[in-house]
Design a protein around this motif. Sequence first.
Motif, PDB file in Angstrom:
ATOM      1  N   LEU A  30      12.697  -1.752 -15.951  1.00  0.00           N
ATOM      2  CA  LEU A  30      12.509  -2.907 -14.405  1.00  0.00           C
ATOM      3  C   LEU A  30      11.379  -1.454 -13.282  1.00  0.00           C
ATOM      4  O   LEU A  30      10.999  -2.158 -13.150  1.00  0.00           O
ATOM      5  CB  LEU A  30      13.938  -2.705 -13.214  1.00  0.00           C
ATOM      6  CG  LEU A  30      14.867  -3.529 -14.135  1.00  0.00           C
ATOM      7  CD1 LEU A  30      16.117  -3.526 -13.429  1.00  0.00           C
ATOM      8  CD2 LEU A  30      14.017  -5.035 -13.757  1.00  0.00           C
ATOM      9  N   GLY A  31      11.353  -0.457 -13.692  1.00  0.00           N
ATOM     10  CA  GLY A  31      10.251   0.853 -13.035  1.00  0.00           C
ATOM     11  C   GLY A  31       9.543   0.461 -13.016  1.00  0.00           C
ATOM     12  O   GLY A  31       8.903   0.479 -12.833  1.00  0.00           O
ATOM     13  N   ILE A  32       8.753  -0.268 -14.677  1.00  0.00           N
ATOM     14  CA  ILE A  32       7.662   0.141 -15.284  1.00  0.00           C
ATOM     15  C   ILE A  32       7.349  -0.932 -14.907  1.00  0.00           C
ATOM     16  O   ILE A  32       6.354  -1.643 -14.154  1.00  0.00           O
ATOM     17  CB  ILE A  32       7.351  -0.227 -16.923  1.00  0.00           C
ATOM     18  CG1 ILE A  32       7.979   1.285 -17.501  1.00  0.00           C
ATOM     19  CG2 ILE A  32       5.993  -0.473 -17.527  1.00  0.00           C
ATOM     20  CD1 ILE A  32       7.854   1.686 -18.682  1.00  0.00           C
ATOM     21  N   SER A  34       7.733  -2.639 -12.200  1.00  0.00           N
ATOM     22  CA  SER A  34       7.823  -2.112 -10.768  1.00  0.00           C
ATOM     23  C   SER A  34       6.348  -1.485 -10.587  1.00  0.00           C
ATOM     24  O   SER A  34       5.396  -1.866  -9.580  1.00  0.00           O
ATOM     25  CB  SER A  34       8.397  -1.495  -9.938  1.00  0.00           C
ATOM     26  OG  SER A  34      10.041  -2.143 -10.421  1.00  0.00           O
ATOM     27  N   ALA A  35       5.855  -1.324 -11.495  1.00  0.00           N
ATOM     28  CA  ALA A  35       5.018   0.068 -11.129  1.00  0.00           C
ATOM     29  C   ALA A  35       3.753  -0.208 -11.928  1.00  0.00           C
ATOM     30  O   ALA A  35       2.463  -0.084 -11.551  1.00  0.00           O
ATOM     31  CB  ALA A  35       5.318   1.164 -11.736  1.00  0.00           C
ATOM     32  N   LEU A  38       0.754  -1.084 -10.141  1.00  0.00           N
ATOM     33  CA  LEU A  38      -0.201  -0.145  -9.551  1.00  0.00           C
ATOM     34  C   LEU A  38      -1.958   0.205 -10.917  1.00  0.00           C
ATOM     35  O   LEU A  38      -2.274   1.096 -10.282  1.00  0.00           O
ATOM     36  CB  LEU A  38       0.395   0.726  -9.031  1.00  0.00           C
ATOM     37  CG  LEU A  38       1.317   0.361  -7.993  1.00  0.00           C
ATOM     38  CD1 LEU A  38       2.393   2.755  -7.953  1.00  0.00           C
ATOM     39  CD2 LEU A  38       0.177   0.513  -7.038  1.00  0.00           C
ATOM     40  N   ALA A  39      -1.222  -0.434 -11.630  1.00  0.00           N
ATOM     41  CA  ALA A  39      -1.578   0.071 -12.794  1.00  0.00           C
ATOM     42  C   ALA A  39      -3.603   0.194 -13.044  1.00  0.00           C
ATOM     43  O   ALA A  39      -4.264   1.033 -12.708  1.00  0.00           O
ATOM     44  CB  ALA A  39      -1.257  -0.332 -14.669  1.00  0.00           C
ATOM     45  N   MET A  42      -4.832   2.177 -10.583  1.00  0.00           N
ATOM     46  CA  MET A  42      -4.758   3.873 -10.610  1.00  0.00           C
ATOM     47  C   MET A  42      -5.422   4.230 -11.542  1.00  0.00           C
ATOM     48  O   MET A  42      -6.680   5.228 -10.844  1.00  0.00           O
ATOM     49  CB  MET A  42      -3.339   4.026 -11.360  1.00  0.00           C
ATOM     50  CG  MET A  42      -2.434   4.551 -10.265  1.00  0.00           C
ATOM     51  SD  MET A  42      -1.216   5.785 -10.780  1.00  0.00           S
ATOM     52  CE  MET A  42      -0.198   5.715  -9.428  1.00  0.00           C
ATOM     53  N   MET A  85       9.520  -3.951  -6.540  1.00  0.00           N
ATOM     54  CA  MET A  85      10.138  -3.066  -7.044  1.00  0.00           C
ATOM     55  C   MET A  85      11.099  -4.011  -6.082  1.00  0.00           C
ATOM     56  O   MET A  85      12.688  -3.640  -6.778  1.00  0.00           O
ATOM     57  CB  MET A  85       9.356  -1.429  -6.425  1.00  0.00           C
ATOM     58  CG  MET A  85      11.245  -0.341  -6.369  1.00  0.00           C
ATOM     59  SD  MET A  85       9.511   0.808  -5.806  1.00  0.00           S
ATOM     60  CE  MET A  85       9.933   0.791  -4.142  1.00  0.00           C
TER      61      MET A  85
END
Lengths: 325, 705
Positions: A30-32, A34-35, A38-39, A42, A85
Motif C-alpha cells: 500500500l505504501g508503494i 501510494s508513492a 511520485l515515481a 521523482m 495515500m
Amino acid sequence: MTRPRALAAGFSALSRRRLVLLLTGCSLALGILSAAPLAPAMNDAFRDTLAGDHLIRNHPEFAPVDVLDFLREKAAAVAGARQTMVWAALLGIVLQIFFAGGIVETLGRNVFSVRESRAAFWAGSRRHFAHNLKCFAVFALLLGIALSVWLGLSAALGKALFEHAPPHAPGRTAWGILTLAVTAAIFGALTLLYDFARAGRRTTPGIGAIAAFRSARRRLRGRLMRGLALLLFWSLAAGAALALLFAAAWGERTRSGAAVAVNLALLFLLLAVRPIARVAAWGSILALFDASEPWGAPTPLGPRAFPRRKESVESSESRVRSSQV
Amino acid sequence: MTIRHTLGGILVSAALLRPAAAFAAAPVRPPVVEYRIEASLDPKTHVVTGRERVVWRNPSGDRVPELRFHLYLNAFKNNRSTFMRESGGQLRGDRAGTKPEDWGAIDIISMKTEAGMDLLPGARKVQPDGNDASDETVLAVGLSSPVAPHGEIALEIEFRSKLPRIFARTGFVRDYHLVGQWFPKLGVYEPAGMRQRPSGGWNCHAFHANSEFYADFGDFDVTLDVPSSFVVGATGRRLSETRRGGRTSYRYAQENVHDFAWTADPRFVVHEYRFEPFRDVPAAWTARAADELKMAPADLALKPVSIRLLLQPDHRSARADYVDGARVALAFYGLWFAAYPYETLTIVDPPEDGRGSIGMEYPTFVTGGTFTPLLHWPLRDARITQDVTLHEIGHQYFYGMVGSNEFEEPWLDEGLNTDAEYRAMALAYGPRDFIELPGGVGLSSLAMAHGAAAFQKNLDPIARSAWRFATGDSYGVNSYMKTGLFMAQLRNDLGPGIFARAERAFFQEWSFRHPSSADFFDSLERASRRDLSTYRSSIVFGTGVLDWQVVRATSERPPEDSGIFDRGGARSTFQEGRPASAGRNARRERRPRRWDSQVLFANTGDWPHSAAARLVFEDGRIVDRVLPAEARWVHLSISSRSRLAWAAVDPERRNAWEHNRLNDSKVLGVGRGAAGTRGRAASAKYLGWAAAMAGLFQQLLWALA
C-alpha cells in the motif's frame, strides 16, 4: 491467566512469521501504491540531474531548495500521492478488519500443520469478515461518542478552570496531561473491548456484533487494567523500535548503491514494527481472552473450529446460562 | 492633504524635483517633534489615561494650516475600521477578540494650544487612503492660524486609551500589557522635494493591516504610572523610579526616535545583559567587515549596549537564545552599517497566549517570540527565537534610523532588514541557519525565502504600497522574502565588497531621514558606480522572472565520413569512414575518435540576466562559459576527447532570483566525470522513503482497525 503468561503469549505469537510478513507486505504494497504517482516526477526531477545528487549528498544549501522546487514544480504528483495515500489507508483498514478474523481463529491455538493453520486463517478471515466489519462500526461509534464527550468535557472544564491562568501554569499543564492520559485510556479500553468482541467468535462462532460487545464487557471485568498494561507495553516497545529504526534510517547519509539498499532495508524494517507489535498484542489479548473462558484453555484447531454455517452451535455463553438455570 | 501618489508619479517627480544637495547623516536638531507624556495604567480595565505635550516644528517653507495625528488604537474600535476590513479580524495566524471588553479605542478628551485655545471643535476624522468612511485612525486638526514656515506649535492633549485584547501588535492578555500605538502621534509633514514630492503636505496614512509606521524623528520624555507589582519596560533610558503608595512612576527619555512603546506585566522575569563589543563581536567578523568595507577595524568600533530582557517565567530557558540573537544583531548591523546609537535595548518575550504581540519593532524596544516546543529537542536548533530577535533588532536600523515610509514602500524597511537578517543568520549559524534538525537536515533563511517566493503567484512587484498588494501573502512575500532574494542577487552580481560599501553609503546618507525607493537606487548607483536600472525596472518595480535551464544536452560520436570529399587535391568518396572504392572490408581511415557535445541553454523567464554555464566531461575536464543576459537561448557545441558527463547552468547558484533549480542541469554519463553525481540513487532512495512514510501513515490509521 497471569500477566507474565499473557505477555509470553504475545512473544510466542511472534513465531507466526508468515502472519507478520503478510501484514508488513500489505503495508509495503500500500505504501508503494501510494508513492507510485511520485515515481515519474521523482525520476524527472532527480534521476538525471544534479538536484538528485545534491539531495543524496545532503548539500546544506542546495538540497533544501531542490526539495522546495520539487514540491512546487511537481505539486500535481504530490497531490496525487497524497490522495492515493488516503485511499490506500482506507483499504488498509479494510484489510486489517479482514485479517482480524483469521488472527482470532488461529492465534494462540495448537495447530497440527502449517498448511492447516494457513487454511484456518483464510477461512476465519472470510467467515468473520462481516462480523468484524460490524464490530468496527460499533467500535468507531463508541470511540467517537466517548472521545467527543470526554474531550468536550475536558475542554469546557479546562476553560472554566484555567481561562485566566497563564500558558504552562502548573494546573493547566497537569490538566493537559490528564486529558491526554484519559484519552489514551479510553482508546485503550475501547480497543480491548473491540478486540474481545472480535475474539468472541473464537468461542462462540455464531455470536452477533452487539452480543459480542456485551460478552466482551463481561469478560473484561477484572481484566481491564491488565489488558491496558499489555497494550501499553506493546505500544511502548513498538514506539521505541520505531524511534530507533527511524533514527538509523534518517541519519544514514552514505551515498553508495549498497548504502541506499541498506537504507531501503531499514525502511522495510520500520514498516514491519507495527505489524510485529500488533501480532504480539493480539497474542497477549487473546491469551487474556482465553483466560476469561469459563471452560479454561482454548480448544485446539480441529473440526470444531470449522462449523458449517447452518450447523447449530451452542455457545459457551448459553451453556453458562443454562447451567445456572 | 490626501496623498494619492502613484509610483509612476513618484518616479517622474524624482527626476524633476529631487534636491541636489545630499543630506547629512546626523539627526536634525532641534528635532521636528518633541513629546512629553504622563500616562497611567489601570490594569483592571486595561485603560491608559494620559496627558501629552507635543511640540511640532514645521520643517518646510510652507504655511501649514492643520496638523494630522495617528489615532491608531481606533483600528480596534469596531469591525468597520480599515484595519479590520483589510485583515478580516485575522493577522499572521492571530484572531481579534470579539467580546465587548476585547475592543480598543483612543479618545481625545481635550486638545489645546499653549495659549489655551481649544482645537477639538475644529478636529475631524479623515480617511486619506480610501473609502472606509468609518475609519477613525487619522485625525485632522484645523488651526486658527497656520504654523509659519520653519515655525513651531505646542499642544496640550488629554487622551484615554482603552487597549484591545492582544491582536496585531498591541493590547493586553491577563495582566500582560504591550502598549504600542497608544498616544496621539503626529504624521510626517513632507516638504516639497522630500521623497520626490512635487509639493509639501502631510503624509499620515490610516492604520492598515500590513503597515503601521511613518513618523518624524523626535525626543520623548515619558512618565508611566503603574501598580508597583508590575515590571515595566519601555523605549529609551529609565531616568527615575518613584514609588507612591501601591503605585510606581517610571520616567523614560529617548532622543532621535519616532515612536514610543512600553510593556507592563507582573510576571516578567528580568535579565540584564551588557553587550560588550570586545567580548561579543567575533574578531573574524570585524576583519571581514573591514575587508568588505575597505575600512580600518578601529573605525568599526562598536559601543556597549545595556540589554534588558523581559522573559515569561515559562520561557526562562530561552534566555540564551534571545541574548544570542541580540548579540548577533548588534554585532552584524553595527559592523556593516553603523554602531547602534542608543544606550539601551529592551527585548520583550510575549506570553504564548499573547502571540499577536510577537515580533514587533519599536525604537530601542522590540518583542521577540518563542514557543515551548522550540526550547526542547528535536527543535532546539530551530533558531526561530534568535531569528525573530535579530530581525526586530535589525529594524532599529531599517525603520528605526533609516525612516522609510512603511505604508508606501514597505520593502525599504522590511525587505532591506530581511536581507541583512539573512546575512547575519548565515554568518552566525552557517548554511542551515534557520532550522537544523537532528540528522543533519536543515534549512537556510535564503532557501526558505526561495521556497516562499516560488510558491506564491507572481502577482505584484516588490515596490508597492502595503495595502495595494493583491493578497496579504503577496505583501509578505514581496516585502520580505523577494526583497531578500533581490538583495542577494545584487550582492552576488556586484560582489560582496562593492555591495557592502554601497549599502552602507545608503544607510549613512539616509540615517534619521526619510528615503524613497528612488533615493535607494540613486544612492546605490552613486556608491557602486553601476547602472542598476534593470534591477529597478524588472525586479523592484516589475515582476521579472529569471529561469535559466538546460533544455537539451547530448554527447555522441560524430558519424564517420560518408560522401564525396576533396582532400589533398584529390576527390574521394567515403562510405561510413571507408573509401567507397575499397569495398566493405577495407580499414577505416585512422582518425582520433572524438565526442560531439551539444547543449542548449535557455532563459524562459522574462528578466534578461546573464548566467554561468558549466560543462563537465567524463575525463574530468571542465568548460565554463558565460551565457549573456540578452540571449533568450544559447547553443554550445563542443568537440572533445571525452564524453560530456553533465551540463549545468549557474552551478554555484549565484543567481538568487532564479525561479526553478530542478531544470538547471542534465546528467548524461555514468563514467568518471558523472560518477560525482548520484541522481539515480537519490531517486530510488527517496521514492523508498515516500513509500515508507505513506506506509507508516496508513499504519497510524490501522490503530483503529
